[in-house]
Scaffold this motif. Structure first.
Motif, PDB file in Angstrom:
ATOM      1  N   LYS A  71       6.108   8.593   1.195  1.00  0.00           N
ATOM      2  CA  LYS A  71       5.630   9.045  -0.112  1.00  0.00           C
ATOM      3  C   LYS A  71       6.109   8.122  -1.229  1.00  0.00           C
ATOM      4  CE  LYS A  71       5.254  13.897   1.219  1.00  0.00           C
ATOM      5  NZ  LYS A  71       5.628  15.298   0.915  1.00  0.00           N
ATOM      6  N   LYS A 128       0.833  -1.191   0.000  1.00  0.00           N
ATOM      7  CA  LYS A 128       0.000   0.000   0.000  1.00  0.00           C
ATOM      8  C   LYS A 128       0.876   1.253   0.000  1.00  0.00           C
ATOM      9  CE  LYS A 128      -4.141  -1.801   2.272  1.00  0.00           C
ATOM     10  NZ  LYS A 128      -5.043  -1.678   3.447  1.00  0.00           N
ATOM     11  N   TYR A 129       0.288   2.356  -0.427  1.00  0.00           N
ATOM     12  CA  TYR A 129       1.034   3.613  -0.504  1.00  0.00           C
ATOM     13  C   TYR A 129       1.400   4.075   0.907  1.00  0.00           C
ATOM     14  CZ  TYR A 129       2.259   8.421  -1.619  1.00  0.00           C
ATOM     15  OH  TYR A 129       2.919   9.619  -1.741  1.00  0.00           O
ATOM     16  N   ASN A 130       2.677   4.366   1.108  1.00  0.00           N
ATOM     17  CA  ASN A 130       3.175   4.844   2.390  1.00  0.00           C
ATOM     18  C   ASN A 130       3.213   6.362   2.349  1.00  0.00           C
ATOM     19  OD1 ASN A 130       4.625   5.469   4.716  1.00  0.00           O
ATOM     20  ND2 ASN A 130       5.907   3.632   4.562  1.00  0.00           N
ATOM     21  N   SER A 131       2.273   6.996   3.043  1.00  0.00           N
ATOM     22  CA  SER A 131       2.184   8.459   2.997  1.00  0.00           C
ATOM     23  C   SER A 131       3.368   9.120   3.684  1.00  0.00           C
ATOM     24  CB  SER A 131       0.880   8.919   3.656  1.00  0.00           C
ATOM     25  OG  SER A 131       0.801   8.435   4.994  1.00  0.00           O
ATOM     26  N   ALA A 132       3.966   8.450   4.688  1.00  0.00           N
ATOM     27  CA  ALA A 132       5.114   9.046   5.376  1.00  0.00           C
ATOM     28  C   ALA A 132       6.341   9.071   4.466  1.00  0.00           C
ATOM     29  CB  ALA A 132       5.402   8.264   6.648  1.00  0.00           C
ATOM     30  N   ARG A 156       5.496   3.716  -2.833  1.00  0.00           N
ATOM     31  CA  ARG A 156       4.982   2.354  -2.716  1.00  0.00           C
ATOM     32  C   ARG A 156       6.183   1.417  -2.651  1.00  0.00           C
ATOM     33  NH1 ARG A 156      -0.420   1.263  -3.752  1.00  0.00           N
ATOM     34  NH2 ARG A 156      -1.636   2.972  -4.632  1.00  0.00           N
TER      35      ARG A 156
END
Length: 664
Positions: A291, A285-289, A293
């Motif tokens: 930024k 999943k996309y890791n927002s921290a 994948r």
């Protein structure tokens, strides 16, 4: 050595020196010409001073000078000139020798200096001889390799197969008496440009998995099941879903037990090895921290029979995690090629995992500096039979099974088609990763015919009956309708492309879908259509030309309408069962048993056979009770009336028969 012979030898060397001077004279200025003339005169005067030959001790001169006498032949490579040269031309090219000779010529005034000159010539000749031997050995190796390569190209060009042929029987049933490298028994000829494929759908009324893209579907023949894993849709899926190709029942079997991954993935590969699935790579999943994948780099093995996970712990070379790569099993090696890492870089490496020793090896690639990596490509391991390979750098052996013939393949290896480069551009190259060489080779094949449009995220399948590779769908962002809906076939022996006519063609193309080859059909599931996810229906593509002709004949009246076959028809009608292999046992199929139990339960609860045990209303004067009593009385009267009519008919028959007897 007598004086006359010695004198002739000295004159010969003086003539050689004069020729050398004249050779340089063409590229020198007028001032240099005057100096050259003076040097020659000094040399001649010094030679005339030699009156007592006994005082001169001639050094041993190598065969290059004494016997050759300007007849030495050697191979000299310059900028654009390659050919044979004489000893004189060789000596002219050595500027250091000429410089030293000029110095000696200026001070030549005694026989000792002439002796030194001859010794210097001898040492220079030895140096040239060593250099020539080194160049000769290198040249012989290069020439031998080029001759072998040209011979292989000529052998490939000699193979001419104009028509594709179809085998009415299964190619796996060919007897062991057939030649090993021959193609399957063929009876009907079909030109590649006239191939037709037929699309039809399977409608499943029961539960279906959610729509998704980037998943993997693998067909296990012994179980008669397709196993789907991962993908992304409204969620990132991590469960396994099976499709029974006999009962056409989808079933969610969960995540399994053992070393189960914590979350799902997409853009991975699932490769079949000894009835087990090797799950490698993919995206999280996309890791927002961060930024980004992150890509997986673990290797896990899933066993469908007992639903167990095993995570391997390999050692050896460091191999980056990746997604949208190519992966195949060759012998005991799990091979990965290309893909994209977590930072968006397209990889160019080829790595192999020894599944017996669990060791990663990053292979050396020939001319790897000028080779571009690809991602979102598709691959097939194309070998004549199963391969026994101890080391990818060395030669390998074929394992021939009883009753099965070798595939008619001239160039073996992992076939890779299409994909994207680092700049995002799609390509339509056909690459072959070849083993048995050190370093291994990745060659771009020059194909014939109408090549497909450049694409990525497409599907690639092999059909043995006609010995072709089928390319379907994909994406090309430079085109207005970027989701493609065409089909191309590659004839392997000629490397010739041709486009296929589609009967009942799909309305929209697909990319990032999953496809598997089962018998003479290709099963396609999921993917992404134009601006929307593809539905969860199953599309089948019929490849057998005899069956295609029959399906076209049976569906002449079905113009511009999709051919839909319900799953119940496939189960109940033996003629419509599309996938039935020798390993299948209908009596032991748990999914089919469960579906029959559900059908029987549905029939038992059907309203046509419904019986109610509810009590009647208590009020006797109600309209419902009166209506029920009237119908019951009418039914009784009809029964009595029918019985009376039957009795009267019998009596009439008896009386007539008795009357005839009396008359006689």
């Amino acid at each position: 050595m007598d004086s006359q012979k010695r004198k002739r030898l000295i004159i010969q060397y003086s003539l050689k020196l004069k020729e050398l001077k004249e050779g340089r004279d063409t590229s020198a200025s007028k001032g240099q010409r005057a100096q050259q003339k003076s040097r020659v005169l000094k040399t001649e005067s010094s030679m005339s001073m030699v009156k007592q030959p006994q005082q001169i001790q001639m050094p041993p001169v190598d065969d290059i000078i004494s016997k050759g006498e300007c007849k030495l032949i050697f191979l000299q490579t310059q900028s654009d000139d390659t050919g044979f040269r004489t000893f004189n031309e060789m000596m002219r090219t050595n500027s250091s020798w000429l410089t030293q000779a000029d110095k000696l010529a200026n001070t030549l005034s005694s026989p000792l200096q002439l002796k030194n000159r001859l010794q210097f010539n001898h040492s220079q000749a030895l140096k040239f001889k060593n250099r020539i031997e080194q160049k000769w050995n290198m040249t012989v190796k290069e020439v031998a390799d080029s001759i072998i390569q040209k011979q292989e190209q000529k052998d490939q060009q000699k193979i001419k197969l104009v028509h594709l042929k179809i085998n009415h029987t299964d190619a796996d049933d060919v007897g062991p008496q057939q030649e090993e490298c021959s193609s399957p028994s063929l009876s009907q000829e079909v030109i590649t440009t006239n191939l037709k494929f037929f699309w039809f759908h399977i409608s499943i009324s029961d539960w279906k998995p959610p729509i998704r893209e980037g998943c993997t579907v693998t067909y296990i023949q012994n179980l008669n099941k397709c196993i789907m894993y991962g993908g992304i849709g409204n969620d990132l899926f991590k469960t396994f879903v099976t499709l029974n190709t006999q009962s056409w029942v989808w079933k969610d079997i969960g995540t399994g037990v053992g070393d189960v991954p914590l979350e799902g993935r997409f853009g991975h590969t699932a490769t079949l090895y000894k009835q087990q699935l090797i799950i490698y790579g993919g995206e999280k999943k996309y890791n927002s921290a961060m930024k980004m994948r992150e890509c997986y780099g673990d290797v896990r093995i899933f066993t469908p029979s007992d639903k167990t996970w095993i995570q391997l712990k390999p050692y050896g070379d460091v191999v980056e995690g990746r997604r949208n790569h190519c992966a195949e099993v060759v012998g005991k090696y799990f091979i990965v090629y290309g893909g994209i890492n977590s930072y968006g870089k397209v990889l160019t490496d080829v790595a192999g995992l020894n599944l017996e020793t669990c060791k990663w090896t990053s292979f050396q690639i020939e001319n790897s500096s000028g080779l571009e990596g690809v991602s979102d490509a598709t691959s097939l391991a194309m070998f004549k039979s199963e391969v026994k390979m101890e080391n990818p750098y060395f030669s390998y052996e074929w394992v021939k099974k009883k009753g099965k013939s070798f595939l008619p393949i001239t160039t073996e290896g992992i076939y890779v088609f299409g994909g994207r480069l680092q700049n995002g551009e799609a390509v339509n190259d056909l690459r072959i990763v070849q083993f048995g060489f050190k370093p291994i080779k990745i060659t771009k094949v020059k194909t014939k015919g109408q090549a497909p449009l450049a694409r990525y995220s497409h599907s690639m399948n092999y059909f043995r009956q006609t010995n072709v590779i089928i390319i379907y769908g994909g994406r090309n962002d430079s085109k207005q309708g970027n989701i493609l809906n065409d089909i191309f076939v590659l004839q392997i022996q000629q490397f010739s492309w041709s486009q296929v006519q589609q009967i009942q063609q799909l309305k929209h193309g697909k990319c990032r879908h999953s496809s598997v080859s089962i018998d003479s059909k290709i099963l396609i599931f999921g993917g992404y259509a134009q601006h929307v996810f593809a539905n969860a229906d199953i599309q089948l593509l019929e490849l057998d030309q005899n069956k295609v002709a029959k399906m076209i004949k049976d569906n002449k009246n079905n113009k511009n309408r999709d051919v839909v076959i319900h799953s119940d028809e496939l189960v109940n009608n033996n003629t419509l069962k599309v996938f039935k292999t020798e390993y299948y046992n209908e009596a032991e199929d748990p999914d089919l048993k469960q579906k029959k139990i559900q059908e029987n339960e549905f029939q038992r609860l059907c309203y046509s056979n419904f019986k109610s045990f509810m009590p009647l209303p208590q009020q006797n004067h109600s309209s419902l009770v009166n209506e029920y009593k009237n119908k019951r009385e009418q039914a009784k009267l009809e029964i009595l009336k029918n019985q009376f009519n039957d009795l009267s008919r019998r009596n009439s028959r008896r009386t007539t028969s008795d009357f005839k007897i009396i008359e006689q």
